[in-house]
Design a protein around this motif. Structure first.
Motif, PDB file in Angstrom:
ATOM      1  N   LEU A  77      24.378   9.857   7.813  1.00 38.03           N
ATOM      2  CA  LEU A  77      23.450   9.141   6.938  1.00 38.03           C
ATOM      3  C   LEU A  77      24.003   9.062   5.518  1.00 38.03           C
ATOM      4  O   LEU A  77      24.391  10.085   4.947  1.00 38.03           O
ATOM      5  N   PRO A  78      24.023   7.857   4.931  1.00 38.67           N
ATOM      6  CA  PRO A  78      24.545   7.700   3.577  1.00 38.67           C
ATOM      7  C   PRO A  78      23.647   8.344   2.520  1.00 38.67           C
ATOM      8  O   PRO A  78      24.112   8.667   1.429  1.00 38.67           O
ATOM      9  N   LYS A  79      22.363   8.520   2.849  1.00 39.11           N
ATOM     10  CA  LYS A  79      21.424   9.182   1.937  1.00 39.11           C
ATOM     11  C   LYS A  79      20.300   9.783   2.770  1.00 39.11           C
ATOM     12  O   LYS A  79      20.105   9.411   3.936  1.00 39.11           O
ATOM     13  N   PRO A  80      19.534  10.709   2.214  1.00 39.24           N
ATOM     14  CA  PRO A  80      18.437  11.322   2.983  1.00 39.24           C
ATOM     15  C   PRO A  80      17.415  10.272   3.419  1.00 39.24           C
ATOM     16  O   PRO A  80      17.220   9.263   2.747  1.00 39.24           O
ATOM     17  N   VAL A  81      16.773  10.535   4.560  1.00 38.54           N
ATOM     18  CA  VAL A  81      15.732   9.646   5.069  1.00 38.54           C
ATOM     19  C   VAL A  81      14.488  10.486   5.353  1.00 38.54           C
ATOM     20  O   VAL A  81      14.528  11.401   6.172  1.00 38.54           O
ATOM     21  N   LYS A  82      13.420  10.148   4.648  1.00 39.32           N
ATOM     22  CA  LYS A  82      12.139  10.807   4.898  1.00 39.32           C
ATOM     23  C   LYS A  82      11.507  10.158   6.124  1.00 39.32           C
ATOM     24  O   LYS A  82      11.328   8.948   6.171  1.00 39.32           O
ATOM     25  N   LEU A  83      11.195  10.977   7.125  1.00 36.39           N
ATOM     26  CA  LEU A  83      10.541  10.489   8.337  1.00 36.39           C
ATOM     27  C   LEU A  83       9.041  10.666   8.137  1.00 36.39           C
ATOM     28  O   LEU A  83       8.498  11.747   8.325  1.00 36.39           O
ATOM     29  N   THR A  84       8.395   9.596   7.721  1.00 31.15           N
ATOM     30  CA  THR A  84       7.001   9.613   7.289  1.00 31.15           C
ATOM     31  C   THR A  84       6.073  10.291   8.294  1.00 31.15           C
ATOM     32  O   THR A  84       5.315  11.188   7.933  1.00 31.15           O
ATOM     33  N   TYR A  85       6.122   9.864   9.540  1.00 36.10           N
ATOM     34  CA  TYR A  85       5.162  10.351  10.522  1.00 36.10           C
ATOM     35  C   TYR A  85       5.562  11.686  11.140  1.00 36.10           C
ATOM     36  O   TYR A  85       4.725  12.367  11.728  1.00 36.10           O
ATOM     37  N   ALA A  86       6.822  12.062  11.008  1.00 30.17           N
ATOM     38  CA  ALA A  86       7.273  13.356  11.528  1.00 30.17           C
ATOM     39  C   ALA A  86       7.092  14.454  10.491  1.00 30.17           C
ATOM     40  O   ALA A  86       7.178  15.638  10.810  1.00 30.17           O
ATOM     41  N   GLY A  87       6.884  14.062   9.228  1.00 27.49           N
ATOM     42  CA  GLY A  87       6.684  15.048   8.180  1.00 27.49           C
ATOM     43  C   GLY A  87       7.925  15.841   7.841  1.00 27.49           C
ATOM     44  O   GLY A  87       7.841  17.017   7.453  1.00 27.49           O
ATOM     45  N   LYS A  88       9.099  15.222   7.977  1.00 28.11           N
ATOM     46  CA  LYS A  88      10.346  15.907   7.623  1.00 28.11           C
ATOM     47  C   LYS A  88      11.326  14.897   7.051  1.00 28.11           C
ATOM     48  O   LYS A  88      11.116  13.688   7.135  1.00 28.11           O
ATOM     49  N   LEU A  90      15.479  13.900   6.902  1.00 31.74           N
ATOM     50  CA  LEU A  90      16.839  14.093   7.395  1.00 31.74           C
ATOM     51  C   LEU A  90      17.768  14.073   6.192  1.00 31.74           C
ATOM     52  O   LEU A  90      17.710  13.144   5.383  1.00 31.74           O
ATOM     53  N   PRO A  91      18.623  15.077   6.052  1.00 37.18           N
ATOM     54  CA  PRO A  91      19.501  15.117   4.889  1.00 37.18           C
ATOM     55  C   PRO A  91      20.642  14.100   4.982  1.00 37.18           C
ATOM     56  O   PRO A  91      20.946  13.594   6.060  1.00 37.18           O
ATOM     57  N   GLU A  92      21.236  13.834   3.865  1.00 32.36           N
ATOM     58  CA  GLU A  92      22.429  12.988   3.813  1.00 32.36           C
ATOM     59  C   GLU A  92      23.547  13.685   4.568  1.00 32.36           C
ATOM     60  O   GLU A  92      23.629  14.907   4.602  1.00 32.36           O
ATOM     61  N   GLY A  93      24.415  12.896   5.197  1.00 31.12           N
ATOM     62  CA  GLY A  93      25.596  13.457   5.856  1.00 31.12           C
ATOM     63  C   GLY A  93      25.505  13.452   7.370  1.00 31.12           C
ATOM     64  O   GLY A  93      24.564  12.924   7.959  1.00 31.12           O
ATOM     65  N   LYS A  94      26.528  14.090   7.978  1.00 31.78           N
ATOM     66  CA  LYS A  94      26.633  14.118   9.434  1.00 31.78           C
ATOM     67  C   LYS A  94      25.678  15.144  10.026  1.00 31.78           C
ATOM     68  O   LYS A  94      25.551  16.257   9.509  1.00 31.78           O
ATOM     69  N   GLN A  95      25.056  14.744  11.120  1.00 26.91           N
ATOM     70  CA  GLN A  95      24.166  15.642  11.844  1.00 26.91           C
ATOM     71  C   GLN A  95      23.975  15.133  13.258  1.00 26.91           C
ATOM     72  O   GLN A  95      24.189  13.953  13.533  1.00 26.91           O
ATOM     73  N   ALA A 102      16.004  10.912  16.873  1.00 30.72           N
ATOM     74  CA  ALA A 102      16.666   9.603  16.823  1.00 30.72           C
ATOM     75  C   ALA A 102      15.619   8.487  16.870  1.00 30.72           C
ATOM     76  O   ALA A 102      15.714   7.504  16.134  1.00 30.72           O
ATOM     77  N   LEU A 103      14.597   8.664  17.709  1.00 27.34           N
ATOM     78  CA  LEU A 103      13.524   7.662  17.780  1.00 27.34           C
ATOM     79  C   LEU A 103      12.754   7.587  16.464  1.00 27.34           C
ATOM     80  O   LEU A 103      12.448   6.500  15.977  1.00 27.34           O
ATOM     81  N   GLU A 104      12.465   8.737  15.878  1.00 27.10           N
ATOM     82  CA  GLU A 104      11.768   8.744  14.585  1.00 27.10           C
ATOM     83  C   GLU A 104      12.587   8.004  13.535  1.00 27.10           C
ATOM     84  O   GLU A 104      12.036   7.238  12.735  1.00 27.10           O
ATOM     85  N   LEU A 105      13.912   8.196  13.551  1.00 22.66           N
ATOM     86  CA  LEU A 105      14.782   7.518  12.584  1.00 22.66           C
ATOM     87  C   LEU A 105      14.771   6.007  12.784  1.00 22.66           C
ATOM     88  O   LEU A 105      14.638   5.254  11.813  1.00 22.66           O
ATOM     89  N   VAL A 106      14.887   5.536  14.030  1.00 20.93           N
ATOM     90  CA  VAL A 106      14.955   4.085  14.248  1.00 20.93           C
ATOM     91  C   VAL A 106      13.612   3.399  14.028  1.00 20.93           C
ATOM     92  O   VAL A 106      13.570   2.186  13.827  1.00 20.93           O
ATOM     93  N   ARG A 107      12.526   4.159  14.031  1.00 19.75           N
ATOM     94  CA  ARG A 107      11.209   3.574  13.785  1.00 19.75           C
ATOM     95  C   ARG A 107      10.819   3.601  12.307  1.00 19.75           C
ATOM     96  O   ARG A 107       9.934   2.869  11.882  1.00 19.75           O
ATOM     97  N   GLU A 108      11.457   4.449  11.517  1.00 13.80           N
ATOM     98  CA  GLU A 108      11.071   4.646  10.112  1.00 13.80           C
ATOM     99  C   GLU A 108      11.348   3.415   9.263  1.00 13.80           C
ATOM    100  O   GLU A 108      12.430   2.845   9.293  1.00 13.80           O
ATOM    101  N   ARG A 109      10.352   3.005   8.502  1.00  8.78           N
ATOM    102  CA  ARG A 109      10.534   1.952   7.498  1.00  8.78           C
ATOM    103  C   ARG A 109       9.684   2.210   6.273  1.00  8.78           C
ATOM    104  O   ARG A 109       9.979   1.733   5.194  1.00  8.78           O
ATOM    105  N   GLU A 110       8.591   2.960   6.439  1.00  9.58           N
ATOM    106  CA  GLU A 110       7.646   3.194   5.346  1.00  9.58           C
ATOM    107  C   GLU A 110       8.300   3.830   4.120  1.00  9.58           C
ATOM    108  O   GLU A 110       8.014   3.452   2.991  1.00  9.58           O
ATOM    109  N   SER A 111       9.184   4.802   4.344  1.00  7.09           N
ATOM    110  CA  SER A 111       9.765   5.539   3.217  1.00  7.09           C
ATOM    111  C   SER A 111      11.027   4.887   2.658  1.00  7.09           C
ATOM    112  O   SER A 111      11.545   5.337   1.636  1.00  7.09           O
ATOM    113  N   LEU A 112      11.525   3.862   3.318  1.00  6.68           N
ATOM    114  CA  LEU A 112      12.790   3.251   2.891  1.00  6.68           C
ATOM    115  C   LEU A 112      12.537   2.233   1.786  1.00  6.68           C
ATOM    116  O   LEU A 112      11.613   1.419   1.892  1.00  6.68           O
TER     117      LEU A 112
END
Length: 183
Positions: A77-88, A90-95, A102-112
Motif C-alpha cells: 500500500l502506498p499509504k495507510p487505508v482506514k477500513l471504515t466498517y472494519a474499524g481498523k 491498514l498501514p503503508e507498505g507491504k503486508q 482483502a475484501l474489506e480493502l476492495v470494498r473501502e471507499r468512504e475513507s479514501l
C-alpha cells in the motif's frame, strides 16, 4: 479498466442512468441473473465501443475463500487505508492480507480522499496480487484444483476450466510492469 459506478450511460428502453444500474435492470426485465450479466456486458460494450467476450462474476464469500485458499495475498500500500466498517487501518507498505481483510480493502471507499477512484485503484492492486500469488511456482501444481475451486465459488462465467488454466499459464509469463490500468 475500471469504470466509475456512477458513470452516466444510455440503456435502451430506460434512458440515461448510472452504469451500476445495468445489471439490476437486466435482471428485473429478464427475471434471471444471466439477463443482468448480459445487460451489464452490453452496456459496457456500448460505452467503450468494444466487444466483451469473457466475463467472471464472483460473490464476496467466494472472493474471501479463494484468497484464503491461496494462503493470503501480499499487497504494497502506498499509504495507510482506514477500513471504515472494519474499524481498523491498514498501514503503508507491504503486508499479507487474508480473504476477509482483502475484501474489506476492495470494498473501502468512504475513507479514501478520492472515493470510488481510490477504491478502483485498490481493487486493481488486489487483483494483481491474486494473479501473482496464483501463478507462483508452488501454486502451479495446484492450478487445476484452484481452477475447480474458482468455478465452484463464482456466480457466473463463460470461461471453461481449460480457458482458465491457459490464462494462468499466459499470465505467468507477463511481468507486472507490462500490465496497465486505466479509469
Amino acid at each position: 479498466l475500471s469504470i466509475p459506478r456512477d458513470t452516466r450511460v444510455y440503456i435502451e428502453g430506460v434512458g440515461y442512468t448510472k452504469i451500476n444500474h445495468a445489471h439490476l435492470l437486466g435482471e428485473m426485465k429478464g427475471k434471471t441473473t444471466y439477463a443482468g450479466t448480459k445487460k451489464a456486458i452490453e452496456t459496457v460494450s456500448d460505452l467503450c465501443g468494444c466487444d466483451i467476450n469473457y466475463y467472471l462474476k464472483i460473490n464476496f464469500q467466494g472472493f474471501e475463500n479463494f484468497v484464503d485458499t491461496l494462503g493470503g495475498i501480499e499487497v504494497d500500500l502506498p499509504k495507510p487505508v482506514k477500513l471504515t466498517y472494519a474499524g481498523k487501518t491498514l498501514p503503508e507498505g507491504k503486508q499479507t492480507l487474508n480473504g476477509s481483510t482483502a475484501l474489506e480493502l476492495v470494498r473501502e471507499r468512504e475513507s479514501l480522499p478520492d472515493g470510488d477512484f481510490g477504491r478502483q485503484r485498490n481493487q486493481a492492486l488486489v487483483l494483481k496480487s491474486i494473479v501473482r500469488k496464483a501463478v507462483e511456482p508452488e501454486n502451479l501444481e495446484r492450478l487445476p484444483a484452484l481452477v475447480k475451486q474458482l468455478k465452484r465459488e463464482v456466480i457466473d462465467m463463460n470461461l471453461s476450466e481449460t480457458d482458465l488454466i491457459s490464462l494462468a499459464w499466459l499470465i505467468k509469463e507477463v511481468s507486472a510492469d507490462n500490465v496497465s490500468y486505466e479509469q
